[in-house]
Design a protein around this motif. Structure first.
Motif, PDB file in Angstrom:
ATOM      1  N   LEU A  77     -19.167  30.680 -24.295  1.00 36.25           N
ATOM      2  CA  LEU A  77     -18.349  29.999 -23.284  1.00 36.25           C
ATOM      3  C   LEU A  77     -18.457  30.721 -21.941  1.00 36.25           C
ATOM      4  CD1 LEU A  77     -15.232  29.271 -25.522  1.00 36.25           C
ATOM      5  CD2 LEU A  77     -16.895  27.602 -24.695  1.00 36.25           C
ATOM      6  N   ALA A  78     -18.446  32.062 -21.989  1.00 33.66           N
ATOM      7  CA  ALA A  78     -18.576  32.844 -20.754  1.00 33.66           C
ATOM      8  C   ALA A  78     -19.943  32.603 -20.115  1.00 33.66           C
ATOM      9  CB  ALA A  78     -18.364  34.329 -21.056  1.00 33.66           C
ATOM     10  N   MET A  79     -20.982  32.497 -20.947  1.00 31.38           N
ATOM     11  CA  MET A  79     -22.328  32.256 -20.407  1.00 31.38           C
ATOM     12  C   MET A  79     -22.439  30.863 -19.777  1.00 31.38           C
ATOM     13  SD  MET A  79     -23.899  34.987 -20.559  1.00 31.38           S
ATOM     14  CE  MET A  79     -22.362  35.885 -20.560  1.00 31.38           C
ATOM     15  N   ASP A 118     -10.779  36.527 -20.676  1.00 32.19           N
ATOM     16  CA  ASP A 118     -10.005  35.320 -20.406  1.00 32.19           C
ATOM     17  C   ASP A 118      -9.926  34.356 -21.583  1.00 32.19           C
ATOM     18  OD1 ASP A 118      -9.297  36.157 -17.975  1.00 32.19           O
ATOM     19  OD2 ASP A 118     -10.644  34.880 -16.835  1.00 32.19           O
ATOM     20  N   ILE A 119     -10.753  34.557 -22.602  1.00 32.37           N
ATOM     21  CA  ILE A 119     -10.671  33.680 -23.766  1.00 32.37           C
ATOM     22  C   ILE A 119     -10.005  34.457 -24.894  1.00 32.37           C
ATOM     23  CG2 ILE A 119     -11.981  32.280 -25.411  1.00 32.37           C
ATOM     24  CD1 ILE A 119     -14.164  32.143 -23.128  1.00 32.37           C
ATOM     25  N   ALA A 124     -20.046  29.369 -18.243  1.00 37.70           N
ATOM     26  CA  ALA A 124     -19.383  29.484 -16.941  1.00 37.70           C
ATOM     27  C   ALA A 124     -20.305  30.188 -15.948  1.00 37.70           C
ATOM     28  CB  ALA A 124     -18.074  30.263 -17.090  1.00 37.70           C
ATOM     29  N   ARG A 125     -21.019  31.205 -16.428  1.00 35.15           N
ATOM     30  CA  ARG A 125     -21.941  31.938 -15.550  1.00 35.15           C
ATOM     31  C   ARG A 125     -22.998  30.985 -14.989  1.00 35.15           C
ATOM     32  NH1 ARG A 125     -24.754  37.371 -15.180  1.00 35.15           N
ATOM     33  NH2 ARG A 125     -26.904  36.890 -14.680  1.00 35.15           N
ATOM     34  N   VAL A 170     -15.452  40.129 -23.531  1.00 28.54           N
ATOM     35  CA  VAL A 170     -16.859  39.737 -23.615  1.00 28.54           C
ATOM     36  C   VAL A 170     -17.568  40.414 -22.456  1.00 28.54           C
ATOM     37  CG1 VAL A 170     -18.494  37.820 -23.425  1.00 28.54           C
ATOM     38  CG2 VAL A 170     -16.326  37.483 -24.622  1.00 28.54           C
ATOM     39  N   THR A 196     -15.150  39.852 -19.249  1.00 27.55           N
ATOM     40  CA  THR A 196     -13.983  38.988 -19.128  1.00 27.55           C
ATOM     41  C   THR A 196     -13.163  39.093 -20.397  1.00 27.55           C
ATOM     42  OG1 THR A 196     -13.175  36.760 -18.735  1.00 27.55           O
ATOM     43  CG2 THR A 196     -15.170  36.948 -20.044  1.00 27.55           C
ATOM     44  N   VAL A 202     -20.538  38.701 -17.379  1.00 29.95           N
ATOM     45  CA  VAL A 202     -20.266  37.358 -16.866  1.00 29.95           C
ATOM     46  C   VAL A 202     -21.111  37.183 -15.601  1.00 29.95           C
ATOM     47  CG1 VAL A 202     -18.485  35.635 -16.475  1.00 29.95           C
ATOM     48  CG2 VAL A 202     -17.925  37.675 -17.744  1.00 29.95           C
ATOM     49  N   HIS A 203     -20.532  37.419 -14.422  1.00 33.20           N
ATOM     50  CA  HIS A 203     -21.308  37.144 -13.209  1.00 33.20           C
ATOM     51  C   HIS A 203     -22.064  38.358 -12.677  1.00 33.20           C
ATOM     52  CE1 HIS A 203     -19.427  33.298 -13.276  1.00 33.20           C
ATOM     53  NE2 HIS A 203     -18.238  33.852 -13.303  1.00 33.20           N
ATOM     54  N   ARG A 239     -25.229  42.124 -16.608  1.00 35.12           N
ATOM     55  CA  ARG A 239     -24.782  42.119 -17.994  1.00 35.12           C
ATOM     56  C   ARG A 239     -25.152  43.409 -18.696  1.00 35.12           C
ATOM     57  NH1 ARG A 239     -26.525  36.003 -19.550  1.00 35.12           N
ATOM     58  NH2 ARG A 239     -28.129  36.437 -17.997  1.00 35.12           N
ATOM     59  N   THR A 256     -13.611  30.556  -9.284  1.00 32.64           N
ATOM     60  CA  THR A 256     -14.723  31.237  -9.942  1.00 32.64           C
ATOM     61  C   THR A 256     -14.289  32.202 -11.038  1.00 32.64           C
ATOM     62  OG1 THR A 256     -14.775  33.035  -8.318  1.00 32.64           O
ATOM     63  CG2 THR A 256     -16.111  31.075  -7.846  1.00 32.64           C
ATOM     64  N   ASP A 257     -13.014  32.556 -11.103  1.00 32.71           N
ATOM     65  CA  ASP A 257     -12.529  33.336 -12.233  1.00 32.71           C
ATOM     66  C   ASP A 257     -12.577  32.436 -13.467  1.00 32.71           C
ATOM     67  OD1 ASP A 257     -10.739  35.540 -13.504  1.00 32.71           O
ATOM     68  OD2 ASP A 257      -9.598  33.699 -13.789  1.00 32.71           O
ATOM     69  N   LEU A 258     -12.993  32.973 -14.599  1.00 32.70           N
ATOM     70  CA  LEU A 258     -13.187  32.140 -15.789  1.00 32.70           C
ATOM     71  C   LEU A 258     -11.918  31.378 -16.164  1.00 32.70           C
ATOM     72  CD1 LEU A 258     -14.810  31.097 -18.152  1.00 32.70           C
ATOM     73  CD2 LEU A 258     -14.482  33.273 -19.312  1.00 32.70           C
ATOM     74  N   ALA A 259     -10.794  32.074 -16.200  1.00 33.05           N
ATOM     75  CA  ALA A 259      -9.560  31.402 -16.610  1.00 33.05           C
ATOM     76  C   ALA A 259      -9.118  30.366 -15.573  1.00 33.05           C
ATOM     77  CB  ALA A 259      -8.450  32.426 -16.836  1.00 33.05           C
ATOM     78  N   ASN A 261     -17.177  37.827 -10.356  1.00 30.55           N
ATOM     79  CA  ASN A 261     -17.027  36.647  -9.497  1.00 30.55           C
ATOM     80  C   ASN A 261     -16.414  37.058  -8.164  1.00 30.55           C
ATOM     81  OD1 ASN A 261     -14.518  37.107 -10.989  1.00 30.55           O
ATOM     82  ND2 ASN A 261     -13.769  35.277  -9.964  1.00 30.55           N
ATOM     83  N   LEU A 279     -21.621  28.464 -12.388  1.00 31.86           N
ATOM     84  CA  LEU A 279     -21.208  28.960 -11.073  1.00 31.86           C
ATOM     85  C   LEU A 279     -22.319  29.655 -10.294  1.00 31.86           C
ATOM     86  CD1 LEU A 279     -17.649  30.310 -11.935  1.00 31.86           C
ATOM     87  CD2 LEU A 279     -18.200  28.351 -10.477  1.00 31.86           C
ATOM     88  N   ARG A 280     -23.354  30.085 -10.996  1.00 36.29           N
ATOM     89  CA  ARG A 280     -24.385  30.918 -10.364  1.00 36.29           C
ATOM     90  C   ARG A 280     -24.911  30.297  -9.057  1.00 36.29           C
ATOM     91  NH1 ARG A 280     -25.738  36.227 -11.362  1.00 36.29           N
ATOM     92  NH2 ARG A 280     -27.836  36.664 -10.651  1.00 36.29           N
ATOM     93  N   PRO A 307     -16.569  32.990 -27.742  1.00 38.43           N
ATOM     94  CA  PRO A 307     -16.235  33.393 -26.374  1.00 38.43           C
ATOM     95  C   PRO A 307     -17.448  33.776 -25.525  1.00 38.43           C
ATOM     96  CG  PRO A 307     -14.615  34.296 -27.869  1.00 38.43           C
ATOM     97  CD  PRO A 307     -15.654  33.614 -28.731  1.00 38.43           C
ATOM     98  N   ARG A 308     -18.417  34.452 -26.128  1.00 35.02           N
ATOM     99  CA  ARG A 308     -19.593  34.870 -25.377  1.00 35.02           C
ATOM    100  C   ARG A 308     -20.364  33.644 -24.838  1.00 35.02           C
ATOM    101  NH1 ARG A 308     -21.788  39.166 -24.226  1.00 35.02           N
ATOM    102  NH2 ARG A 308     -23.770  38.885 -23.211  1.00 35.02           N
ATOM    103  N   GLN A 364     -10.016  38.347 -25.736  1.00 35.58           N
ATOM    104  CA  GLN A 364     -11.102  39.059 -26.394  1.00 35.58           C
ATOM    105  C   GLN A 364     -12.125  39.448 -25.341  1.00 35.58           C
ATOM    106  OE1 GLN A 364     -12.744  37.145 -29.917  1.00 35.58           O
ATOM    107  NE2 GLN A 364     -14.745  37.984 -29.410  1.00 35.58           N
TER     108      GLN A 364
END
Lengths: 495, 210
Positions: A208-210, B189-190, A212-213, B195, B187, B198-199, B202, A157-160, A248, A216-217, A205-206, B193
């Motif tokens: 991409l993070a969304m 992780d990208i 992932a959110r 952001v 995060t 995330v979970h 926000r 669940t960690d983004l990376a 996460n 996984l939600r 990046p924003r 940078q």
């Protein structure tokens, strides 16, 4: 001058190292071979150069504003050393406290045993899937593979970690396992692997993070079992700690009915107060922030809040063998911040995969061979220029360069067959202790000038066994005359 | 031999019969911040550090917390939010709560994901790191409350603010489930940078009453 006798090569007192055939502590290539492939990847070098420069600067800025950083660092080092000196007692106390607060403690001799324990616990709940918080210990023992082998689906669940898992890749950094991927590559992985992902997804990046959110939600909300690691386990209170950023970790530690935490035995700290040191050292050293967004702590089970079933798995997997090495045991002080990776000139160029272990970079170059026995990671102690940058940034002041040298010595002493290098240096020692032989050798070396064809260094394509040396080192072209010859000539003509 | 006995036995073997002397742990690092408790410098520092994480701080007098919580929700959710979409910790003082709001009870925690915002108190706020600590007491609520709704409003009173991490740790009860919150979830992780969001929530809004 006082001569100190170097400590004898440790025998590890017969204590077992991390077993072969399980886990991710050994690569299938030596470091120089793996690094050669990595160095040819221009994209990888650009990604790593960009990322490590960013994080180095952030760290330097937030560490610079702490006036008592060196005192904190010294306290962190002393706390870890004091803990290791009575590790057995602290673990027994941790077990007592966790048990008293409704948790169950399990002990695992090695990766196989830890994987068996966790698999059994997950199966007992009847669930077919688990959510995971990023954890180095579970990466080390290849827990995901063990669970998947019996049909349990694992969601990182960690983004990376998610990027690594979806890309069927391997982690290359302790803190940011997907540091080797840039935004465009991550977008490509998401577009290809996340079901129902927005086809208009950009590489911002924003966005991409969304993505992932969203992905996984639903899994967080339906998860019945979570698996985590632990940054610290406080013996006196039984309090476990997870330090994270995205939330996460909180999802996993809070929502499921059952929580299973796998913790290396070296992560115990004696008292709650000790966290006042480590919670200052860790975030500034790792993400370069004054504090990471979320730190969760829990002691056993709390009625009405969070998982009602809690299991703590205490993992050895070679750690006691490291403890037996009086020089190497300092590697157990590591709090997994990854500052040493970010400053290392070797890591920055070769990347994490070249180390073949989940622990890359300078700390990995000592920890991996210590955990497996040096013969199974024999090239790693040499994967360093010994520049000392790692020691300087380490928040608990682990003397990584000295341990690298210690492991090199151990590796050399363990050689049963005489190596070409050993023969060469033995001959060199003889020549250098005899002036007449030395001058003859110097004159003979001038023949090397024929090979250089006027260049300042000899070509690196020399025949073996010399190529073993020149492949990764520049051998200067021998001068036309030596210093002694020049001195003699100039001072005679002056008279 | 059990795994427990074996691992403990290995540790004893590794450390040897005569153990090395335990080094003294010298705690000569700063035990407290520079600014006096509840003073304006300390509160300004907290505000500066919390805002640095791109959270929003609204300051008010102790008597105006209720109105300021509503103003915070206007910012976080946009004007016209429904009180029923806001869930508050069961022990939150009555005059801090928006009228008609939902009060958390023993419902399954995942149901809190249906709410847009939550409002809680804190146990401690650490100025130097911009950290709020929630300790699961009735006014802070259980952990899921400050996690699932996308907008989190925390009310901090001046007496809860300490300078540095050691003072904060000293005030906390390690037997309670603690959540230390430093800004909205984030995060890096990208490409390293940062952001925000995330979970976890926000949006983080802090009401500082002094």
């Amino acid at each position: 001058m006082t001569a100190t006798v170097p400590p004898k090569a440790p025998t590890f007192l017969g204590l077992p190292t991390a077993p072969r055939g399980v886990g991710h502590l050994r690569g299938d290539q030596s470091f120089p071979d793996a690094a050669r492939t990595a160095l040819r990847d221009g994209q990888l070098r650009a990604n790593l150069g960009h990322a490590t420069t960013t994080i180095r600067n952030k760290r330097a800025k937030v560490v610079g504003e702490v006036a008592d950083w060196e005192q904190l660092r010294a306290a962190g080092k002393a706390l870890k050393a004091a803990t290791m000196a009575h590790l057995d007692e602290h673990l027994e106390e941790l077990e007592r406290q966790v048990t008293a607060r409704g948790g169950t403690v399990h002990w695992a001799r090695d990766a196989n045993e830890a994987n068996e324990i966790v698999t059994r616990l997950v199966q007992a709940t009847g669930t077919g899937e688990v959510v995971k918080v990023k954890s180095m210990a579970t990466q080390e023992i290849a827990l995901n593979e063990a669970l998947e082998a019996v049909g349990i689906e694992v969601f990182e669940t960690d983004l990376a970690e998610l990027i690594v898992q979806l890309g069927e890749d391997k982690p290359s950094h302790i803190l940011v396992p997907a540091i080797h991927k840039n935004r465009a590559e991550i977008r490509e992985i998401f577009a290809r692997t996340i079901p129902g992902v927005d086809p208009g997804l950009t590489d911002e990046p924003r966005q991409l993070a969304m993505a992932a959110r969203k992905h996984l939600r639903e899994r967080f909300l339906r998860a019945r079992v979570a698996i985590s690691g632990a940054n610290f386990g406080v013996a006196e209170t039984g309090t476990l700690t997870v330090v994270e950023s995205e939330g996460n970790g909180r999802m996993c530690l809070t929502l499921p009915e059952t929580l299973i935490t796998v913790m290396g035995i070296e992560k115990v700290v004696p008292t709650w107060r000790d966290l006042e040191v480590f919670l200052q050292l860790l975030p500034r050293s790792s993400t370069g922030e004054r504090m990471n967004p979320y730190t969760s702590t829990w002691a056993g089970v709390t009625p009405g809040d969070g998982p009602q079933e809690f299991h703590l798995v205490l993992l050895d997997n070679g750690r006691t063998a490291v403890l037996a090495d009086e020089v190497g045991r300092e590697a157990l002080h590591c709090i997994r911040c990854s500052a040493c990776l970010n400053v290392c000139p070797v890591y920055e160029r070769a990347g994490g995969h070249a180390y073949g272990s989940v622990y890359p970079g300078p700390i990995g170059a000592i920890l991996s061979p210590l955990l497996t026995g040096v013969e199974d990671n024999a090239s790693l102690p040499y994967a360093s220029s010994l520049c000392g940058a790692c020691y300087e940034v380490c928040p608990v002041a682990i003397d990584i360069p000295s341990i690298l040298v210690h492991l090199r010595a151990e590796h050399v002493e363990a050689q049963e067959k005489t190596t070409a290098e050993a023969v060469a240096f033995r001959a060199l020692a003889k020549v250098m202790s005899n002036p007449r032989l030395w001058h003859l050798a110097q004159r003979a070396s001038r023949l090397g000038r024929l090979l250089s064809r006027g260049r300042p260094t000899l070509p690196n394509a020399l025949p073996p066994p010399i190529s073993g040396w020149t492949r990764s080192r520049d051998l200067p072209t021998p001068p036309t005359s030596t210093f002694v010859e020049q001195w003699t000539r100039e001072h005679r003509s002056a008279k | 031999m059990s795994a427990r006995e074996e691992v403990l036995g290995r540790i004893r073997t590794a450390l040897g019969a005569t153990r090395a002397a335990v080094p003294d742990v010298v705690r000569d690092y700063r035990q407290a911040g520079e600014h006096p408790a509840t003073g304006p410098e300390l509160l300004d520092l907290l505000v500066d550090r919390v805002e640095d994480y791109r959270a929003t701080v609204l300051r008010c007098a102790p008597a105006e917390v209720g109105a300021t919580v509503r103003a915070a929700l206007d910012q976080g959710l946009g004007a016209g939010w429904a009180a029923a979409d806001v869930v508050v910790a069961p022990g939150l003082p009555a005059d801090w709560r928006p009228e008609g709001c939902d009060v958390d009870d023993d419902r399954p925690p995942v149901q809190l994901a249906d709410r847009s915002a939550s409002v809680t108190a804190v146990a401690v706020a650490i100025a130097e790191t911009g950290t709020l600590v929630l300790d699961g007491s009735p006014d802070c609520g259980r952990r899921a409350l400050s996690l699932l709704p996308d907008c989190l409003v925390c009310v901090v009173t001046a007496d809860q603010v300490v300078g540095g991490v050691p003072e904060g740790i000293g005030r906390l009860d390690p037997l309670r489930p603690l959540t230390m919150v430093s800004g909205p979830s984030a995060t890096s992780d990208i490409e390293l940078q940062r952001v925000e969001g995330v979970h976890g929530p926000r949006t983080l809004l802090v009401v500082l009453a002094a």
